[in-house]
Design a protein around this motif. Sequence first.
Motif, PDB file in Angstrom:
ATOM      1  N   THR A 423       0.840  -1.195   0.000  1.00  0.00           N
ATOM      2  CA  THR A 423       0.000   0.000   0.000  1.00  0.00           C
ATOM      3  C   THR A 423       0.877   1.247   0.000  1.00  0.00           C
ATOM      4  O   THR A 423       1.879   1.296   0.733  1.00  0.00           O
ATOM      5  CB  THR A 423      -0.914   0.052   1.242  1.00  0.00           C
ATOM      6  N   GLU A 424       0.498   2.232  -0.802  1.00  0.00           N
ATOM      7  CA  GLU A 424       1.129   3.555  -0.754  1.00  0.00           C
ATOM      8  C   GLU A 424       0.314   4.433   0.196  1.00  0.00           C
ATOM      9  O   GLU A 424      -0.902   4.534   0.080  1.00  0.00           O
ATOM     10  CB  GLU A 424       1.173   4.203  -2.132  1.00  0.00           C
ATOM     11  N   LEU A 425       0.995   5.052   1.163  1.00  0.00           N
ATOM     12  CA  LEU A 425       0.346   5.954   2.116  1.00  0.00           C
ATOM     13  C   LEU A 425       0.558   7.388   1.642  1.00  0.00           C
ATOM     14  O   LEU A 425       1.675   7.902   1.697  1.00  0.00           O
ATOM     15  CB  LEU A 425       0.928   5.754   3.518  1.00  0.00           C
ATOM     16  N   VAL A 426      -0.486   8.028   1.153  1.00  0.00           N
ATOM     17  CA  VAL A 426      -0.339   9.350   0.543  1.00  0.00           C
ATOM     18  C   VAL A 426      -0.954  10.417   1.452  1.00  0.00           C
ATOM     19  O   VAL A 426      -1.625  10.125   2.428  1.00  0.00           O
ATOM     20  CB  VAL A 426      -0.997   9.385  -0.846  1.00  0.00           C
ATOM     21  N   GLY A 427      -0.710  11.673   1.101  1.00  0.00           N
ATOM     22  CA  GLY A 427      -1.236  12.794   1.870  1.00  0.00           C
ATOM     23  C   GLY A 427      -0.169  13.741   2.358  1.00  0.00           C
ATOM     24  O   GLY A 427      -0.446  14.889   2.698  1.00  0.00           O
ATOM     25  N   VAL A 428       1.090  13.281   2.404  1.00  0.00           N
ATOM     26  CA  VAL A 428       2.207  14.135   2.815  1.00  0.00           C
ATOM     27  C   VAL A 428       2.755  14.831   1.580  1.00  0.00           C
ATOM     28  O   VAL A 428       2.947  14.200   0.537  1.00  0.00           O
ATOM     29  CB  VAL A 428       3.308  13.312   3.498  1.00  0.00           C
ATOM     30  N   ASP A 429       3.014  16.126   1.693  1.00  0.00           N
ATOM     31  CA  ASP A 429       3.494  16.901   0.556  1.00  0.00           C
ATOM     32  C   ASP A 429       4.999  17.120   0.666  1.00  0.00           C
ATOM     33  O   ASP A 429       5.466  18.209   1.031  1.00  0.00           O
ATOM     34  CB  ASP A 429       2.768  18.239   0.480  1.00  0.00           C
ATOM     35  N   CYS A 430       5.777  16.068   0.411  1.00  0.00           N
ATOM     36  CA  CYS A 430       7.248  16.117   0.337  1.00  0.00           C
ATOM     37  C   CYS A 430       7.944  16.297   1.687  1.00  0.00           C
ATOM     38  O   CYS A 430       9.176  16.333   1.727  1.00  0.00           O
ATOM     39  CB  CYS A 430       7.722  17.223  -0.609  1.00  0.00           C
ATOM     40  N   ASP A 431       7.217  16.420   2.794  1.00  0.00           N
ATOM     41  CA  ASP A 431       7.861  16.581   4.097  1.00  0.00           C
ATOM     42  C   ASP A 431       8.317  15.230   4.631  1.00  0.00           C
ATOM     43  O   ASP A 431       7.588  14.242   4.546  1.00  0.00           O
ATOM     44  CB  ASP A 431       6.897  17.215   5.090  1.00  0.00           C
ATOM     45  N   PRO A 432       9.525  15.173   5.203  1.00  0.00           N
ATOM     46  CA  PRO A 432       9.992  13.904   5.777  1.00  0.00           C
ATOM     47  C   PRO A 432       9.021  13.357   6.816  1.00  0.00           C
ATOM     48  O   PRO A 432       8.462  14.100   7.621  1.00  0.00           O
ATOM     49  CB  PRO A 432      11.330  14.291   6.423  1.00  0.00           C
ATOM     50  N   VAL A 433       8.823  12.045   6.784  1.00  0.00           N
ATOM     51  CA  VAL A 433       7.988  11.352   7.773  1.00  0.00           C
ATOM     52  C   VAL A 433       8.941  10.667   8.746  1.00  0.00           C
ATOM     53  O   VAL A 433       9.690   9.766   8.366  1.00  0.00           O
ATOM     54  CB  VAL A 433       7.047  10.339   7.111  1.00  0.00           C
ATOM     55  N   GLY A 434       8.912  11.105  10.002  1.00  0.00           N
ATOM     56  CA  GLY A 434       9.885  10.609  10.966  1.00  0.00           C
ATOM     57  C   GLY A 434       9.428   9.451  11.811  1.00  0.00           C
ATOM     58  O   GLY A 434      10.249   8.722  12.363  1.00  0.00           O
ATOM     59  N   ASN A 435       8.099   9.262  11.933  1.00  0.00           N
ATOM     60  CA  ASN A 435       7.594   8.240  12.843  1.00  0.00           C
ATOM     61  C   ASN A 435       6.411   7.511  12.224  1.00  0.00           C
ATOM     62  O   ASN A 435       5.588   8.120  11.533  1.00  0.00           O
ATOM     63  CB  ASN A 435       7.150   8.881  14.160  1.00  0.00           C
ATOM     64  N   ILE A 436       6.318   6.208  12.493  1.00  0.00           N
ATOM     65  CA  ILE A 436       5.205   5.411  11.991  1.00  0.00           C
ATOM     66  C   ILE A 436       4.862   4.344  13.026  1.00  0.00           C
ATOM     67  O   ILE A 436       5.750   3.789  13.692  1.00  0.00           O
ATOM     68  CB  ILE A 436       5.557   4.777  10.623  1.00  0.00           C
ATOM     69  N   ARG A 437       3.563   4.095  13.216  1.00  0.00           N
ATOM     70  CA  ARG A 437       3.093   3.093  14.169  1.00  0.00           C
ATOM     71  C   ARG A 437       1.977   2.274  13.525  1.00  0.00           C
ATOM     72  O   ARG A 437       1.161   2.806  12.773  1.00  0.00           O
ATOM     73  CB  ARG A 437       2.542   3.741  15.445  1.00  0.00           C
ATOM     74  N   VAL A 438       1.916   0.990  13.857  1.00  0.00           N
ATOM     75  CA  VAL A 438       0.823   0.114  13.436  1.00  0.00           C
ATOM     76  C   VAL A 438      -0.014  -0.190  14.668  1.00  0.00           C
ATOM     77  O   VAL A 438       0.511  -0.595  15.711  1.00  0.00           O
ATOM     78  CB  VAL A 438       1.359  -1.190  12.815  1.00  0.00           C
ATOM     79  N   VAL A 439      -1.317   0.033  14.566  1.00  0.00           N
ATOM     80  CA  VAL A 439      -2.241  -0.205  15.674  1.00  0.00           C
ATOM     81  C   VAL A 439      -3.168  -1.343  15.286  1.00  0.00           C
ATOM     82  O   VAL A 439      -3.919  -1.235  14.311  1.00  0.00           O
ATOM     83  CB  VAL A 439      -3.062   1.061  16.005  1.00  0.00           C
ATOM     84  N   LYS A 440      -3.091  -2.432  16.024  1.00  0.00           N
ATOM     85  CA  LYS A 440      -3.896  -3.614  15.717  1.00  0.00           C
ATOM     86  C   LYS A 440      -5.279  -3.478  16.311  1.00  0.00           C
ATOM     87  O   LYS A 440      -5.466  -2.915  17.387  1.00  0.00           O
ATOM     88  CB  LYS A 440      -3.203  -4.862  16.247  1.00  0.00           C
ATOM     89  N   GLY A 441      -6.306  -4.004  15.614  1.00  0.00           N
ATOM     90  CA  GLY A 441      -7.669  -3.991  16.127  1.00  0.00           C
ATOM     91  C   GLY A 441      -7.812  -4.875  17.345  1.00  0.00           C
ATOM     92  O   GLY A 441      -7.008  -5.788  17.582  1.00  0.00           O
ATOM     93  N   ASP A 442      -8.853  -4.627  18.139  1.00  0.00           N
ATOM     94  CA  ASP A 442      -9.072  -5.405  19.357  1.00  0.00           C
ATOM     95  C   ASP A 442      -9.490  -6.837  19.057  1.00  0.00           C
ATOM     96  O   ASP A 442      -9.382  -7.718  19.904  1.00  0.00           O
ATOM     97  CB  ASP A 442     -10.130  -4.728  20.226  1.00  0.00           C
TER      98      ASP A 442
END
Length: 464
Positions: A423-442
């Motif tokens: 999957t491509e995660l879009v919405g950022v306009d060229c700004d570095p992305v420093g942090n990412i987290r995955v949240v699992k469903g209950d």
Amino acid sequence: MALPILTVQSDFADVIADVDAGLVPEDRFWLSCYKSGEPSVHAKVHVALDDVDRNLIRFTPKDGDVDFCSYPTKTYTAACHSLDIPPTPILLPTQEYTDTDTRRPRRITAFDISPDKSRFAIGHLDGSLSIHPISPPSSTPKRPQRVNTSNKRKLVSKPHVSNITHLQFFPSSRVLLSSGADFSLSILSTEFPDAWQSSSSETSSLSVSGSRIQPVRVLSGHTRSVTSATIIDRGRNIISSSLDSSLNLWDIPSGSVISTLNSTSPVLCTTIGTNEVLLPPDGEEEEEEKAVGIKRDEMEDEHVQQTVSYAGLQNGSIQVFDWRTRSNFSLSKSSSSAPINSISYLPQQSLLATGSSKGIITLYDVRSLSSSSLPLTSFRRNEAGISDLAFQYCQQRVGLAIATTDGLPFIASIIPEGPGIQTELVGVDCDPVGNIRVVKGDSDDQEEEVWTASDDGIVRRYIL
């Protein structure tokens, strides 16, 4: 292995929404495709309502060998035939948390979500942090839901005098651990005031800038910037890493260092696993005998004896620390010797992933680690640095969420298909992305989420 890139105009959802609402009869947005060693492909995608069915939006790519499709669930896919890029999901954020009162965006340097998914914390370059409640998402958003975080319902603090490098919630979700470039760590309470449960008129006494909190404990012991920290079990002990080339094991109640292990290079990132699956390096069998002679400190939780720290070093190598034997060994350096900026561990599959400053993601099986270990696989998209990694695991399928310094985060498929683009995660306009987290469903039928925090000061929530 070189993986392709599909990137689309960051506000393309606004373009589609304006056409769908009849504000404009037609519009267009750009779509670009890249693959190492191949000519890039750029196209304009024309957006217009169908001539007969006015509830149907037509996408017509121009000037490029690409396809773009949408589905009733507001999901999108893009493909590029000339670069052999199959239809790939393009995922928009469901929510965007931003401080609209700030004229210039405050760069986010650290980020985490509480285990109970009720709040998130962000840290900044000036040593300040804020803790915000998570709002329920819109049911059927046509574009990202903007959530203003500048309101008074937030906790604010300045536990460090300079850059906050790492944040992690304790398992209770009511305590936060922060690490800073000022050589220290801080423990803060994240309990929201009871007044927040009352009507807005009763919260007028709160500062417009939020409810200020102070650290309940400060941990000092490193001699250079603290780069990361990991919490063991319920949180009596933590392990911190630093640019002073050391890992400290801390006792939280007393605020003291129990033990220190030294690395061969400044430590940039760490994660923890268990030594139950770790084999002695290079056939050495005397590690068990060493462990017998090491008496566990009374301030040391029993889970420390089963803990292994995996550390990414500035010299491009990975060092493995066994806290039971107080021993360590290093994996072979990669050919590029690029600093290891990020590291993640998936216990269900015994997988270790590392990301370098040159954009290389490498996967290891920790059940067969040794100083001469070869990786299972490695891949990259370009030379943009990998700033953060988080495994995604559901029904034996493994993905890897990847934050990058070029502002193009994505999820890579690892098992069973991978490596490839999931999957491509879009919405950022060229700004570095420093942090990412995955949240699992209950539960198994609940959707997983991916959260990102970037230099534009925006926290984005993606529902998979």
